[in-house]
Design a protein around this motif. Structure first.
Motif, PDB file in Angstrom:
ATOM      1  N   UNK A   1     -10.560  10.579   0.090  1.00 26.48           N
ATOM      2  CA  UNK A   1     -11.147  11.857  -0.289  1.00 26.48           C
ATOM      3  C   UNK A   1     -12.562  11.724  -0.812  1.00 26.48           C
ATOM      4  N   UNK A   2     -13.172  10.584  -0.559  1.00 28.72           N
ATOM      5  CA  UNK A   2     -14.530  10.336  -1.023  1.00 28.72           C
ATOM      6  C   UNK A   2     -14.600   8.991  -1.709  1.00 28.72           C
TER       7      UNK A   2
ATOM      8  N   UNK B   1      -4.490  -2.764  -7.947  1.00 25.85           N
ATOM      9  CA  UNK B   1      -3.324  -2.409  -8.746  1.00 25.85           C
ATOM     10  C   UNK B   1      -2.790  -1.036  -8.374  1.00 25.85           C
ATOM     11  N   UNK B   2      -3.706  -0.085  -8.167  1.00 32.87           N
ATOM     12  CA  UNK B   2      -3.298   1.256  -7.766  1.00 32.87           C
ATOM     13  C   UNK B   2      -2.631   1.228  -6.397  1.00 32.87           C
ATOM     14  N   UNK B   3      -3.198   0.470  -5.482  1.00 30.69           N
ATOM     15  CA  UNK B   3      -2.620   0.377  -4.137  1.00 30.69           C
ATOM     16  C   UNK B   3      -1.210  -0.201  -4.187  1.00 30.69           C
ATOM     17  N   UNK B   4      -1.014  -1.239  -5.002  1.00 24.06           N
ATOM     18  CA  UNK B   4       0.316  -1.846  -5.134  1.00 24.06           C
ATOM     19  C   UNK B   4       1.300  -0.864  -5.779  1.00 24.06           C
ATOM     20  N   UNK B   5       0.852  -0.153  -6.804  1.00 21.94           N
ATOM     21  CA  UNK B   5       1.722   0.819  -7.473  1.00 21.94           C
ATOM     22  C   UNK B   5       2.053   1.989  -6.540  1.00 21.94           C
ATOM     23  N   UNK B   6       1.086   2.421  -5.750  1.00 21.87           N
ATOM     24  CA  UNK B   6       1.299   3.508  -4.802  1.00 21.87           C
ATOM     25  C   UNK B   6       2.296   3.087  -3.724  1.00 21.87           C
ATOM     26  N   UNK B   7       2.174   1.849  -3.278  1.00 21.64           N
ATOM     27  CA  UNK B   7       3.116   1.350  -2.264  1.00 21.64           C
ATOM     28  C   UNK B   7       4.531   1.221  -2.839  1.00 21.64           C
ATOM     29  N   UNK B   8       4.637   0.715  -4.070  1.00 25.23           N
ATOM     30  CA  UNK B   8       5.955   0.561  -4.688  1.00 25.23           C
ATOM     31  C   UNK B   8       6.615   1.919  -4.956  1.00 25.23           C
ATOM     32  N   UNK B   9       5.816   2.889  -5.390  1.00 28.71           N
ATOM     33  CA  UNK B   9       6.374   4.184  -5.760  1.00 28.71           C
ATOM     34  C   UNK B   9       6.537   5.152  -4.589  1.00 28.71           C
ATOM     35  N   UNK B  10       5.597   5.094  -3.632  1.00 31.97           N
ATOM     36  CA  UNK B  10       5.581   6.109  -2.580  1.00 31.97           C
ATOM     37  C   UNK B  10       5.580   5.539  -1.164  1.00 31.97           C
ATOM     38  N   UNK B  11       5.635   4.213  -1.036  1.00 29.64           N
ATOM     39  CA  UNK B  11       5.756   3.604   0.289  1.00 29.64           C
ATOM     40  C   UNK B  11       4.498   3.568   1.127  1.00 29.64           C
ATOM     41  N   UNK B  12       3.334   3.679   0.517  1.00 31.49           N
ATOM     42  CA  UNK B  12       2.066   3.607   1.257  1.00 31.49           C
ATOM     43  C   UNK B  12       0.988   3.013   0.371  1.00 31.49           C
ATOM     44  N   UNK B  13       0.036   2.375   1.011  1.00 35.80           N
ATOM     45  CA  UNK B  13      -1.080   1.787   0.272  1.00 35.80           C
ATOM     46  C   UNK B  13      -2.180   2.821   0.078  1.00 35.80           C
ATOM     47  N   UNK B  14      -3.099   2.494  -0.805  1.00 33.42           N
ATOM     48  CA  UNK B  14      -4.289   3.304  -1.002  1.00 33.42           C
ATOM     49  C   UNK B  14      -5.086   3.266   0.299  1.00 33.42           C
ATOM     50  N   UNK B  15      -5.512   4.402   0.828  1.00 29.47           N
ATOM     51  CA  UNK B  15      -6.212   4.394   2.118  1.00 29.47           C
ATOM     52  C   UNK B  15      -7.610   3.792   2.021  1.00 29.47           C
ATOM     53  N   UNK B  16      -8.022   3.154   3.111  1.00 28.13           N
ATOM     54  CA  UNK B  16      -9.387   2.655   3.223  1.00 28.13           C
ATOM     55  C   UNK B  16     -10.317   3.840   3.469  1.00 28.13           C
ATOM     56  N   UNK B  17     -11.609   3.607   3.367  1.00 29.81           N
ATOM     57  CA  UNK B  17     -12.588   4.651   3.604  1.00 29.81           C
ATOM     58  C   UNK B  17     -12.390   5.259   5.000  1.00 29.81           C
TER      59      UNK B  17
END
Length: 181
Positions: free
Chosen positions: A73-74, A43-59
């Motif tokens: 960041x950990x 959900x965070x990754x989808x919201x980040x992509x919708x709002x800021x144009x990028x997905x949540x980064x992988x490890x």
């Protein structure tokens, strides 16, 4: 009454150039830690992509580009660098302003990998640590975030209170690398 003047973490310390290497302070804009609530990473990754144009980064990765980047960041943590976080992200994660907590520098030039090889216990050569890769690692005796942002450039972050030590250690390593060339 004394007047307080805001200063950046590396004020008076940088920029520094040695040989073909340069070290400069970076202003990434707002820095916000994103700590997803339980089972809310998608959900965070989808919201980040919708709002800021990028997905949540992988490890061990970063997403986005300069001025609008998310950095791993950990464990279960990312850092949004650049824009102020969209309010929709708060539905999926705890958001914490980190803007004044970090000293951020850019090390660039031919030999940047050699400089970091003197200070970091991990392999940062381009064949294993490609553009967009990031690591939380030791840099001499400090904990740091190191992200490759170009072929010969790295973004390095340490706690603000360690800015002077960071500048000194990197400059010393730059001088050693330049002396060998």
């Amino acid at each position: 009454m004394a007047e307080l003047i805001a200063k950046s973490p590396c004020a008076g310390l940088l920029p520094v150039s040695v040989g073909g290497l340069s070290l400069s302070e970076e202003d990434l804009g707002a820095l916000t830690s994103l700590a997803p609530f339980n089972d809310q990473e998608k959900g965070l990754s989808a919201a980040l992509e919708a709002a800021h144009g990028m997905k949540l980064p992988a490890m061990g990765r970063s997403t986005g580009k300069a001025g609008n980047r998310a950095i791993w960041f950990g464990r279960d943590m990312a850092l949004l660098a650049g824009p102020a976080p969209d309010p929709s992200l708060a539905e999926y994660a705890a958001l914490t302003d980190q803007s004044d907590a970090w000293a951020v520098v850019r090390l660039e030039g031919e030999g940047a990998e050699d400089v970091l090889a003197r200070l970091c216990p991990i392999d940062l050569r381009s064949k294993t640590f490609k553009r967009g890769h990031t690591a939380r690692t030791e840099l001499r005796h400090m904990m740091a975030s190191v992200t490759r942002i170009g072929a010969n450039s790295f973004q390095i972050m340490v706690f603000r209170s360690l800015a002077q030590t960071l500048a000194h250690d990197l400059k010393t390593a730059m001088e050693a690398v330049a002396a060998r060339r």
